[in-house]
Design a protein around this motif. Structure first.
Motif, PDB file in Angstrom:
ATOM      1  N   GLU A 112      -7.837   7.646  18.871  1.00  0.00           N
ATOM      2  CA  GLU A 112      -8.441   7.802  20.198  1.00  0.00           C
ATOM      3  C   GLU A 112      -7.550   7.302  21.314  1.00  0.00           C
ATOM      4  O   GLU A 112      -7.738   7.675  22.471  1.00  0.00           O
ATOM      5  N   ASP A 113      -6.611   6.418  21.000  1.00  0.00           N
ATOM      6  CA  ASP A 113      -5.730   5.886  22.046  1.00  0.00           C
ATOM      7  C   ASP A 113      -4.496   6.759  22.264  1.00  0.00           C
ATOM      8  O   ASP A 113      -3.537   6.326  22.901  1.00  0.00           O
ATOM      9  N   GLN A 114      -4.497   7.989  21.745  1.00  0.00           N
ATOM     10  CA  GLN A 114      -3.385   8.899  21.930  1.00  0.00           C
ATOM     11  C   GLN A 114      -3.895  10.230  22.480  1.00  0.00           C
ATOM     12  O   GLN A 114      -5.036  10.610  22.245  1.00  0.00           O
ATOM     13  N   CYS A 115      -3.014  10.921  23.205  1.00  0.00           N
ATOM     14  CA  CYS A 115      -3.367  12.183  23.868  1.00  0.00           C
ATOM     15  C   CYS A 115      -3.076  13.348  22.931  1.00  0.00           C
ATOM     16  O   CYS A 115      -1.929  13.520  22.465  1.00  0.00           O
ATOM     17  N   ALA A 116      -4.087  14.149  22.649  1.00  0.00           N
ATOM     18  CA  ALA A 116      -3.913  15.293  21.757  1.00  0.00           C
ATOM     19  C   ALA A 116      -3.067  16.383  22.397  1.00  0.00           C
ATOM     20  O   ALA A 116      -2.343  17.115  21.707  1.00  0.00           O
ATOM     21  N   ILE A 117      -3.130  16.517  23.716  1.00  0.00           N
ATOM     22  CA  ILE A 117      -2.332  17.548  24.390  1.00  0.00           C
ATOM     23  C   ILE A 117      -0.846  17.197  24.307  1.00  0.00           C
ATOM     24  O   ILE A 117       0.001  18.064  24.084  1.00  0.00           O
TER      25      ILE A 117
ATOM     26  N   ASP B 183       1.557  -0.383  16.562  1.00  0.00           N
ATOM     27  CA  ASP B 183       1.111  -0.956  17.829  1.00  0.00           C
ATOM     28  C   ASP B 183       1.543  -0.099  19.008  1.00  0.00           C
ATOM     29  O   ASP B 183       0.889  -0.091  20.044  1.00  0.00           O
ATOM     30  N   SER B 184       2.657   0.598  18.878  1.00  0.00           N
ATOM     31  CA  SER B 184       3.138   1.482  19.936  1.00  0.00           C
ATOM     32  C   SER B 184       2.734   2.908  19.591  1.00  0.00           C
ATOM     33  O   SER B 184       3.304   3.521  18.674  1.00  0.00           O
ATOM     34  N   PRO B 185       1.750   3.480  20.274  1.00  0.00           N
ATOM     35  CA  PRO B 185       1.297   4.837  19.929  1.00  0.00           C
ATOM     36  C   PRO B 185       2.368   5.871  20.232  1.00  0.00           C
ATOM     37  O   PRO B 185       3.178   5.715  21.147  1.00  0.00           O
ATOM     38  N   ALA B 186       2.371   6.935  19.452  1.00  0.00           N
ATOM     39  CA  ALA B 186       3.370   7.997  19.632  1.00  0.00           C
ATOM     40  C   ALA B 186       3.120   8.800  20.898  1.00  0.00           C
ATOM     41  O   ALA B 186       4.055   9.229  21.574  1.00  0.00           O
ATOM     42  N   TYR B 187       1.854   9.009  21.245  1.00  0.00           N
ATOM     43  CA  TYR B 187       1.491   9.790  22.420  1.00  0.00           C
ATOM     44  C   TYR B 187       0.491   8.973  23.245  1.00  0.00           C
ATOM     45  O   TYR B 187      -0.719   9.239  23.202  1.00  0.00           O
ATOM     46  N   PRO B 188       0.951   7.985  23.993  1.00  0.00           N
ATOM     47  CA  PRO B 188       0.019   7.110  24.723  1.00  0.00           C
ATOM     48  C   PRO B 188      -0.668   7.843  25.862  1.00  0.00           C
ATOM     49  O   PRO B 188      -0.203   8.875  26.353  1.00  0.00           O
ATOM     50  N   LEU B 189      -1.807   7.294  26.277  1.00  0.00           N
ATOM     51  CA  LEU B 189      -2.600   7.863  27.366  1.00  0.00           C
ATOM     52  C   LEU B 189      -2.117   7.296  28.688  1.00  0.00           C
ATOM     53  O   LEU B 189      -2.036   6.078  28.868  1.00  0.00           O
ATOM     54  N   TYR B 190      -1.819   8.174  29.623  1.00  0.00           N
ATOM     55  CA  TYR B 190      -1.424   7.791  30.975  1.00  0.00           C
ATOM     56  C   TYR B 190      -2.515   8.278  31.931  1.00  0.00           C
ATOM     57  O   TYR B 190      -2.771   9.472  32.022  1.00  0.00           O
ATOM     58  N   THR B 191      -3.120   7.343  32.632  1.00  0.00           N
ATOM     59  CA  THR B 191      -4.251   7.646  33.523  1.00  0.00           C
ATOM     60  C   THR B 191      -5.306   8.423  32.743  1.00  0.00           C
ATOM     61  O   THR B 191      -5.478   9.633  32.927  1.00  0.00           O
ATOM     62  N   PRO B 192      -6.017   7.767  31.840  1.00  0.00           N
ATOM     63  CA  PRO B 192      -6.944   8.489  30.948  1.00  0.00           C
ATOM     64  C   PRO B 192      -8.110   9.105  31.704  1.00  0.00           C
ATOM     65  O   PRO B 192      -8.687   8.505  32.619  1.00  0.00           O
TER      66      PRO B 192
ATOM     67  N   ILE C   7     -10.777  11.808  25.298  1.00  0.00           N
ATOM     68  CA  ILE C   7      -9.934  11.271  26.364  1.00  0.00           C
ATOM     69  C   ILE C   7      -8.553  11.910  26.268  1.00  0.00           C
ATOM     70  O   ILE C   7      -7.980  12.019  25.177  1.00  0.00           O
ATOM     71  N   TYR C   8      -8.027  12.286  27.448  1.00  0.00           N
ATOM     72  CA  TYR C   8      -6.689  12.859  27.566  1.00  0.00           C
ATOM     73  C   TYR C   8      -5.993  12.243  28.764  1.00  0.00           C
ATOM     74  O   TYR C   8      -6.618  11.577  29.593  1.00  0.00           O
ATOM     75  N   CYS C   9      -4.695  12.483  28.851  1.00  0.00           N
ATOM     76  CA  CYS C   9      -3.958  12.094  30.055  1.00  0.00           C
ATOM     77  C   CYS C   9      -4.434  12.939  31.234  1.00  0.00           C
ATOM     78  O   CYS C   9      -4.810  14.109  31.079  1.00  0.00           O
ATOM     79  N   TYR C  10      -4.358  12.358  32.416  1.00  0.00           N
ATOM     80  CA  TYR C  10      -4.832  13.079  33.601  1.00  0.00           C
ATOM     81  C   TYR C  10      -4.007  14.339  33.846  1.00  0.00           C
ATOM     82  O   TYR C  10      -4.554  15.422  34.050  1.00  0.00           O
ATOM     83  N   HIS C  11      -2.679  14.194  33.812  1.00  0.00           N
ATOM     84  CA  HIS C  11      -1.855  15.370  34.129  1.00  0.00           C
ATOM     85  C   HIS C  11      -1.979  16.433  33.043  1.00  0.00           C
ATOM     86  O   HIS C  11      -1.857  17.629  33.316  1.00  0.00           O
ATOM     87  N   CYS C  12      -2.226  16.014  31.788  1.00  0.00           N
ATOM     88  CA  CYS C  12      -2.377  16.997  30.706  1.00  0.00           C
ATOM     89  C   CYS C  12      -3.668  17.799  30.858  1.00  0.00           C
ATOM     90  O   CYS C  12      -3.654  19.037  30.825  1.00  0.00           O
TER      91      CYS C  12
END
Length: 434
Positions: A295-300, A337-346, A354-359
């Protein structure tokens, strides 16, 4: 038999005066000049320019790799060296450039008294002057113009000698262009002396063979026409094709390549096991695409990584195709601990993921702009239609926070120390969908 011979002899004697008259007319007739082909002479010049460009282009690229400044500084000298080499191997040795030889032409001069001849049979002095006018003079003009522009001669005062020299150079260029135009008109009229230097030195291009036979091959012309028509068709078609629609179709096709999804498309699936098929479809709805992604990573972001063409990256298009759509998701127990695809501005979608805002903004706006069908963008985790998205907020419970627990003294005595006591407030991420 004797009568037949006497008849032939009488006819021959009667024809002798007429034959003698024909021979005299042929002897006094002016010589027949070979046919002059203007198109061949112009094509020869274009072929020579293309050959020099083909030889200079790879050398210039190699020099630009070594040093860009070196290439820009010595490019005119490089061009002069290539043209001098071609001139020596073609006109000086054979009497015709490579383009002229392909067109079946060679240089010729009027017969004069004794002269020192070059290996091609042409006068050496004429070839030296011709090479100077066609090679060295353009090089000197190019260097002089570059020097004038780099030292701002056009911006100098009108009374300065540099400005006067610049005006004189422009006047000479205009005069040369005018003479070139007049010479080209005369060339089109007479078919002789293609350039000014040829007219000054009286060097004319003539056929290299007595029998002029111009073989026109339409293979190159047909190829050019086909490529031209194909290019025009692409210029007409590409604006009508939406790259976003194609990419969306590819995403859907890759998501349908999994075995359960492919099984659901079979026409005889209900005959095999209808209940099993309905359960499998429901289970596929829950495990859509990137459902197992943490859940802490962006699928897009994860999906975009699978379409990456950079082979140096661990996740790219080829590895995703080799692994298959069912293995594109990441095991939750394997993430660090470091996600591969972190969420930026969820941002949280209407389905709770939950996804990144720009995605999510880019996907929703792209779907709205395409307007192919009435359905919106489908979530990569659950497959439901995303109707809206809002900022993901974390709610803090204020009941456990006391104002007295965070009282600090206004007089901080660093010598005796300060006792700071307090308890941390607890918070809950109510926006995370379970």
């Amino acid at each position: 038999m004797a009568s037949r011979a006497s008849i032939l002899e009488t006819a021959w004697n009667r024809a002798q005066p007429k034959l003698t008259e024909i021979r005299a007319a042929l002897a006094t007739a002016p010589p027949q000049h070979p046919r002059i082909i203007r198109v061949g002479q112009l094509d020869a010049e274009l072929l020579d320019q293309e050959l020099a460009h083909l030889l200079q282009d790879p050398i210039s690229k190699a020099l630009s790799i070594v040093s860009t400044s070196f290439k820009a500084r010595f490019e005119p000298e490089l061009s002069l060296l290539i043209q001098l080499t071609l001139y020596k191997l073609s006109i000086w040795d054979n009497g015709a450039s490579y383009g002229a030889r392909l067109q079946g032409l060679r240089y010729s001069v009027p017969s004069t008294s004794r002269r020192i001849l070059a290996p091609s049979g042409l006068p050496r002095n004429a070839l030296l002057l011709h090479g100077s006018l066609t090679l060295f003079l353009p090089y000197l003009h190019n260097r002089l113009r570059s020097h004038a522009l780099s030292h701002a001669w056009p911006d100098a005062p009108s009374s300065d000698y540099r400005r006067k020299a610049w005006d004189a150079l422009n006047s000479v260029e205009s005069l040369h262009a005018l003479f070139g135009l007049v010479n080209f008109i005369a060339f089109l009229w007479s078919g002789r002396y293609r350039t000014l230097s040829d007219r000054i030195l009286k060097l004319s291009l003539i056929p290299s063979r007595r029998l002029v036979k111009r073989d026109v091959s339409y293979e190159f012309m047909n190829r050019q026409m086909v490529w031209h028509a194909f290019t025009e068709f692409l210029l007409f078609l590409l604006p009508l094709v939406s790259a976003r629609v194609i990419r969306r179709r590819v995403y859907r096709a890759l998501s349908l390549l999994s075995m359960p999804s492919a099984y659901s498309l079979l026409p005889f699936r209900n005959l095999v096991d209808p209940k099993r098929d309905s359960k499998r479809v429901g289970r596929n709805r829950q495990k859509w695409g990137y459902a197992t992604l943490p859940e802490d990573q962006c699928a897009i972001c994860a999906e975009n990584a699978t379409f990456n063409l950079n082979l140096s990256e661990p996740t790219n298009l080829f590895t995703s195709l080799a692994a298959g759509p069912t293995t594109q998701s990441i095991d939750p127990s394997s993430h660090s601990d470091s996600p591969a695809y972190p969420l930026y501005t969820p941002y949280q979608t209407s389905c709770g993921h939950i996804y990144c805002y720009h995605c999510i903004a880019e996907r929703m706006m792209r779907t709205a702009d395409d307007a192919i069908d009435e359905s919106g963008w489908e979530c990569l985790r659950c497959g439901e239609e995303v109707k809206e998205a809002h900022r993901f907020a974390v709610d803090f419970t204020g009941s456990e926070i006391s104002g007295s627990e965070y009282e600090f003294s206004s007089d901080l005595d660093l010598g005796t120390g300060t006792d700071l006591s307090g308890s941390m407030g607890s918070y809950s991420e109510s926006g995370v969908s379970e």
